[in-house]
Design an enzyme around this catalytic site. Structure first.
Site, PDB file in Angstrom:
ATOM      1  N   CYS A 128      20.267  56.338   4.316  1.00 53.77           N
ATOM      2  CA  CYS A 128      20.226  56.954   5.612  1.00 53.77           C
ATOM      3  C   CYS A 128      18.795  57.028   6.378  1.00 53.77           C
ATOM      4  O   CYS A 128      17.691  56.777   5.833  1.00 53.77           O
ATOM      5  CB  CYS A 128      20.699  58.282   5.369  1.00 53.77           C
ATOM      6  SG  CYS A 128      22.394  58.523   4.954  1.00 53.77           S
ATOM      7  N   GLU A 168      17.349  59.634   7.400  1.00 53.86           N
ATOM      8  CA  GLU A 168      16.417  60.470   6.926  1.00 53.86           C
ATOM      9  C   GLU A 168      15.621  60.267   5.546  1.00 53.86           C
ATOM     10  O   GLU A 168      14.358  60.457   5.553  1.00 53.86           O
ATOM     11  CB  GLU A 168      17.141  61.812   6.658  1.00 53.86           C
ATOM     12  CG  GLU A 168      17.889  62.331   7.971  1.00 53.86           C
ATOM     13  CD  GLU A 168      19.476  61.921   8.315  1.00 53.86           C
ATOM     14  OE1 GLU A 168      19.478  60.528   7.876  1.00 53.86           O
ATOM     15  OE2 GLU A 168      20.258  62.745   8.807  1.00 53.86           O
ATOM     16  N   CYS A 203      23.264  64.366   6.138  1.00 53.76           N
ATOM     17  CA  CYS A 203      24.464  64.287   4.900  1.00 53.76           C
ATOM     18  C   CYS A 203      23.801  65.038   3.909  1.00 53.76           C
ATOM     19  O   CYS A 203      22.648  65.487   3.544  1.00 53.76           O
ATOM     20  CB  CYS A 203      24.817  62.863   4.621  1.00 53.76           C
ATOM     21  SG  CYS A 203      23.410  62.145   3.572  1.00 53.76           S
TER      22      CYS A 203
HETATM   23  N1  THU Z   1      23.771  58.251   8.171  1.00 51.43           N
HETATM   24  C1  THU Z   1      22.416  58.725   8.414  1.00 51.43           C
HETATM   25  O1  THU Z   1      21.637  57.596   8.607  1.00 51.43           O
HETATM   26  N2  THU Z   1      22.007  59.667   8.748  1.00 51.43           N
HETATM   27  C2  THU Z   1      22.746  60.948   8.693  1.00 51.43           C
HETATM   28  O2  THU Z   1      22.621  61.845   8.829  1.00 51.43           O
HETATM   29  C3  THU Z   1      24.443  60.506   8.610  1.00 51.43           C
HETATM   30  C4  THU Z   1      24.979  59.248   8.363  1.00 51.43           C
HETATM   31  C5  THU Z   1      23.930  56.676   8.265  1.00 51.43           C
HETATM   32  C6  THU Z   1      24.619  56.418   6.837  1.00 51.43           C
HETATM   33  C7  THU Z   1      25.563  55.150   7.414  1.00 51.43           C
HETATM   34  O3  THU Z   1      24.673  53.953   7.684  1.00 51.43           O
HETATM   35  C8  THU Z   1      26.011  55.581   8.740  1.00 51.43           C
HETATM   36  O4  THU Z   1      25.231  56.480   9.274  1.00 51.43           O
HETATM   37  C9  THU Z   1      27.262  56.127   8.663  1.00 51.43           C
HETATM   38  O5  THU Z   1      27.729  56.861   7.853  1.00 51.43           O
END
Ligand code: THU
Length: 133
Positions: free
Chosen positions: A54, A56, A87
């Site tokens: 992610c 973050e 998440c």
């Molecule tokens: N994702 C993030 O990078 N940050 C978040 O806060 C929520 C989800 C990404 C993970 C994945 O690559 C995509 O978003 C879909 O879930």
């Protein structure tokens, strides 16, 4: 309007570099330190889906490797219809360093939401949780 807020421009800039060919959900994040430094990250997906990271936690790695760990806010930028919070996995990763982190989420359409990490993750597992007999 929101672009003047600390971290917002960096988060949108990072979102432009997201590698999200599987979800098509691009995310940028910016961590702002107490001394005013900003570290950004984006989601980096992988054909082996669980290997993706992610935005973050990508930003968190960038900050820690640069020697910064004292965070006051994280900004999450997306193209989602509504502002999205980090998440669960990212909440846990962030609470290690900043239990009272200000969490801001912004969208390309100018929507904004704000939380405190302590409210998003009310009963966190912390370093103190590792105490044992
Ligand atoms: N994702 C993030 O990078 N940050 C978040 O806060 C929520 C989800 C990404 C993970 C994945 O690559 C995509 O978003 C879909 O879930």
């Amino acid at each position: 309007m929101t672009a003047a807020e600390p971290g917002v421009e960096a988060a949108f800039g990072a979102m432009q570099h997201a590698y999200a060919p599987y979800s098509n959900f691009r995310v940028g994040a910016a961590l702002v330190t107490r001394d005013g430094r900003t570290f950004s990250g984006c989601n980096v997906e992988n054909s082996s889906y669980p290997a993706g990271i992610c935005a973050e936690r990508s930003a968190l790695s960038a900050a820690v490797v640069a020697g910064s760990r004292d965070f006051v806010r994280v900004v999450v930028a997306t193209e989602a219809t509504e502002p999205t919070p980090p998440c669960g996995l990212c909440r846990q990763a962030l609470v290690e360093f900043a239990p009272d982190l200000e969490v801001i989420s912004v969208t390309v359409d100018g929507k904004r939401a704000a939380w405190r990490l302590g409210n998003l993750l009310p009963a966190p597992f912390t370093p103190e949780s590792l105490a044992h007999r």
